[in-house]
Design an enzyme around this catalytic site. Structure first.
Site, PDB file in Angstrom:
ATOM      1  N   GLY A   6      23.860  74.225  -6.494  1.00  0.00           N
ATOM      2  CA  GLY A   6      22.640  74.647  -7.678  1.00  0.00           C
ATOM      3  C   GLY A   6      21.554  75.196  -6.784  1.00  0.00           C
ATOM      4  N   CYS A   7      20.612  75.755  -7.640  1.00  0.00           N
ATOM      5  CA  CYS A   7      19.401  76.410  -6.976  1.00  0.00           C
ATOM      6  C   CYS A   7      18.480  75.474  -6.764  1.00  0.00           C
ATOM      7  CB  CYS A   7      18.938  77.440  -7.945  1.00  0.00           C
ATOM      8  SG  CYS A   7      18.239  76.905  -9.398  1.00  0.00           S
TER       9      CYS A   7
END
Lengths: 349, 349, 349, 349
Positions: free
Chosen positions: A162-163
């Site tokens: 995930g970012c």
């Protein structure tokens, strides 16, 4: 110009690579950018770009700025299953079955969803519900190249992080490895592209402009991912993590406030971060706190560490482009490693 | 229209109040807004607006949006010293001597600078250098009406709080009063007007747009002010405080992550905040984390408190308009109290 | 990472080209971007980057996002005069003498200023004052590759067009060539980077944000340049031209409202524009009015033409990135032509 | 604070006016703002706020920033039909039947839709389709107070002008009245709130941010309204009108390029505009081209006129806040006139 570009696409650009890469789910921001990066990549060729909702439309209708000559297609494993590799950009839950089908055909996959990031199934189900391909649960390598480069090189299924976990883990890795981390507060700020392309009251310009708002307070899905990987690095903590929506399109900052079991001097911090960043082409250790603008449209993560004498805490500020290092270009970095290429190929900063 | 407005100014608006208020330093954002608020105030009359750098220019040249019919004047105590009250909007250090002169003439003062906020002189000198009116050091009442309303009502010199302390103290007052606060991390986000009107590389549109950047890391002048007042409320802590510059003009958020000596339930938090806010016309306790846009151009502070079971911490998110509650309208709120008026007069939300 | 990048710079990137290009005036937005584009160019090597005001500082101090390993130097013809070519990014007036000196040493020059764009000396002096190198006045080829590609290929001195003329001329070339243009109204909108890097009241974030303002009304320096080149193309008009400052950083749109001596059908317009764009790799004729975002960070000009039956006028909307096609990447396009390279080299869209 | 505000609402604010005003359609931007302005108005009381889609929700759920203590209700003529006046903020087409029903009950109406603006029925039907209350077609007075103040004062049904016509007509009235206008080009720029509250691909933050795009090219519904009213003022023209979407929330600028049958000097223009603006409290004639920011959150229209010697054209730049003078506050201005109040009541700039 259409003619010139078409020719370029067939010739120099799209045909230049021997490795055919499928992008499954190309109508979202991350998938479309992945298609663009593959399209311009010197060693990869864009095999096809699929979309359930926009099949039949040229990708350039949705993303004229990417200038990719491709028509979005319905995913058809008979036609697309002969790709050498795939980037899957489906929503959480929907990704797993597609990944499973591609793996059955022998396609090596980088999956942008959360479906293969978590190692504990109960945790996954608690945050995301039932898993779409239980037989593959846990089969993915966590695709953070700065930590798992060797495993990624050998993997057939890579779970792109995930970012927020990407930025947070890169920010905290040297601290976590030291075994001195007691408590972590991460205050994150993200541009609106992180919320995806679907129009909603929350992504309406008038709602975001001149505004900043916390969201997912106490309940953001990236929390278990951050905790899992911090633990793997050496920090067994329950991270305080709160993201905020900001009036900008691309860019993400994590401001980390770390309590340690022993005091860190600035010299120790500098040394630990320099040593850790050494040889990592996309990690920049900087002296002044970075802005997100400095990494826009790049795969770079800029990090500033400060041992704060006044409070005794260690502060770490890290910035990435959420669509690039936080999604699409990190997927390409993973694909590069999986294919024995320099990890900077096609995504040089 | 000029004629109509001039008439209005002489008649209904500027002449309507009997209390003559001087704004000293009207060319900056806060001073100019203060002039506007006084100009429209039903009980105050705008005595004069002064400026060292722009004397002779109509205020509307610099701030057409304020529509105040006043020409900026050089400060002249012989002419301006007969004001009943003054809002002083000078830079730190430069404010003190002017405040002293006005006090000598018997003018009641609300000072927007930091010169009279701190109670410990060594602390002041460590952060700001020599004080410009040592005989008055410590003579000011800290002008946070939600805490010091009674003292303000009797004061002749009120030190308007900094914008970050305002938001932080309102956010944390109920927790601080409980005596259970062990550690406080404040991650603050502010619009660019907080950096003042002077053009610089940091306030250039291209530097701020699509960006977010921490500043003053480990060394922001609002730190000692926050610690002093948290201690007065009951929390003896060294606050971790980091502001970030955001791509918006007005608005400020503080995201507070508080470690307590005993667990707080949501019910306890709700009750403590509701009780504390009761009767405070500018404090809004809200269930969902607020955005800065919701308080733009108001004197309101919106606050959301969350007892976070997962981490055991208490989160508090508070938003203000840095130019209003963080500066000019809070000064008017203080003036209202000093003159026995309802504190909402002229600044109703 | 510094090490890796330095190596890359010496090896694959900066050393890969045989043509050494000097960037004179690298501290402004356009010059810095030019340095970046040369630095990554496969056929050019960055010889040096000079700056009068910031000599001695790393370029990455000013522009971390460009990631160019170069220290700004004072211009020294003894050291820099052996470049093969130069991009000069000096202010109007100051550019001419530097260009003259470089030309004396045999350096081929693309000049970003207005000093060599105009062909009529009285016109130049009326708008800009005395010329800094009168002996060279008129010696430059107007560097709009879509019109003057052949002349550019043979030129030693190319005058890179202004950003507004670039967009306007590309928008109107097919109409102008038809000889039917009677009157032209150009309403232009530009991002703030067009105003340059110097901080001022006009470029302060708070002045630009949530605002749009006309400027240079009736007196913008790009007017004579537009008229000169429209005349050369076949339209003898006094163009109505008004630019507006917009709250964005990069990007420029010209909205052109053209009165013609005979009615144009949409079919005729489509055909004229398609024919004209044919073979021009950076001109895109699009059916729907384009947004500036679609050409950000590219050398592309997107153009939409509409024969409007209701008014009998022809509307043309064209967008460019003012720093790219409006300045730095167009300079590289010109350098490519001057060196016999495909004009897209290093600036592929 | 809720208690304090509720009290204020019952006491000083909402109950203070004797004229009960219904806002029908209060969930959109303009209706909600109208509700706020009525709520704070000294002579009006907010009778009710209705919404088809959000009935039952507090208005402050949708618009916390307005701080109006009202719950959205389903429109019920039995309960709401006893209002003295109504502001109707329904979509075009849907407004007419509601207006008809309210008129039957004797409620005086200001309608924000286009349903009663046009005087030619075929024109209406060509742009909007069948009319929803044909018996009332043409019964409305065009609600531009600066032109039709007398008629508005006597009217029971006022058609509030469109935002673009408002700005354009105020910009051009003095020229149109002169009978010398031959041709008009209007290039308009608007913030995103003009597109309404419904989320869509076009209002997504990422689509608008760093962008500017023309829309409604050659076919915007405000065209016939502009032409109708310019003709009424004395200019029989087919206006060229093109709006552009800008990355800001509130604000609208029209840049008008006018060809006249005889040359206008600046002196003549200044005199004509000054004379026309005299006594109009919301019209400001300004010397320098105004920015939209200067009229934000006001009912003011700022206008700058330039007789351009170079081209022989007259340029006029006018700015309004599209939600205020372009919609909600202009409706209040109309209501003021209809009720014999000073037109500035409750909306003083």
């Amino acid at each position: 110009m259409a003619g010139a570009r078409a020719q370029a696409a067939t010739g120099a650009t799209r045909g230049s690579g021997h490795t055919r890469v499928l992008v499954a789910g190309g109508s979202g921001y991350a998938g479309a950018l992945a298609a663009r990066l593959i399209d311009r990549h010197p060693a990869f060729a864009l095999h096809a770009v699929t979309s359930r909702s926009h099949a039949g439309r040229p990708l350039s209708d949705l993303y004229p700025q990417h200038r990719v000559d491709a028509v979005l297609e319905e995913l058809d494993l008979d036609r697309h299953g002969d790709a050498d590799a795939a980037i899957v950009a489906y929503p959480h839950g929907a990704a797993a079955p597609v990944v499973a089908q591609l793996r059955e055909r022998g396609v090596r996959v980088v999956d942008l969803s959360a479906d293969f990031r978590l190692r504990d199934r109960a945790t996954y189900e608690g945050w995301y519900g039932e898993h779409g391909a239980p037989e593959l649960f846990g089969a993915g390598v966590y695709g953070l190249p700065e930590v798992y480069a060797r495993e990624i090189a050998l993997a057939d299924l890579v779970a792109n992080p995930g970012c927020y976990p990407t930025a947070t883990l890169l920010a905290l890795a040297p601290l976590a490895r030291s075994g001195t981390v007691l408590d972590v507060v991460v205050d994150a700020k993200s541009g609106v592209s992180g919320a995806g392309r679907a129009p909603s009251a929350k992504t309406h310009f008038v709602a975001v402009d001149e505004n900043v708002t916390p969201y997912g307070v106490g309940a953001h899905r990236h929390m278990p991912e951050i905790d899992q990987e911090l633990a793997a690095l050496g920090a067994q903590v329950t991270t305080t993590f709160t993201p905020h929506l900001m009036p900008l399109d691309q860019g993400e900052m994590v401001s980390c406030y770390v309590t340690t079991s022993e005091p860190w001097s600035q010299a120790r911090a500098d040394e630990a971060y320099a040593e850790w960043a050494d040889g990592k082409p996309f990690v920049e250790i900087v002296a002044a706190p970075p802005g997100v603008r400095g990494v826009r449209d790049t795969n770079v993560c800029s990090i500033c560490v400060r041992a704060d004498e006044r409070t005794g805490k260690v502060f770490v500020f890290a910035v990435i482009d959420n669509l690039w290092k936080g999604a699409a270009s990190q997927a390409v970095q993973n694909l590069n490693l999986m294919h024995g290429l320099p990890e900077t190929t096609g995504i040089e900063p």
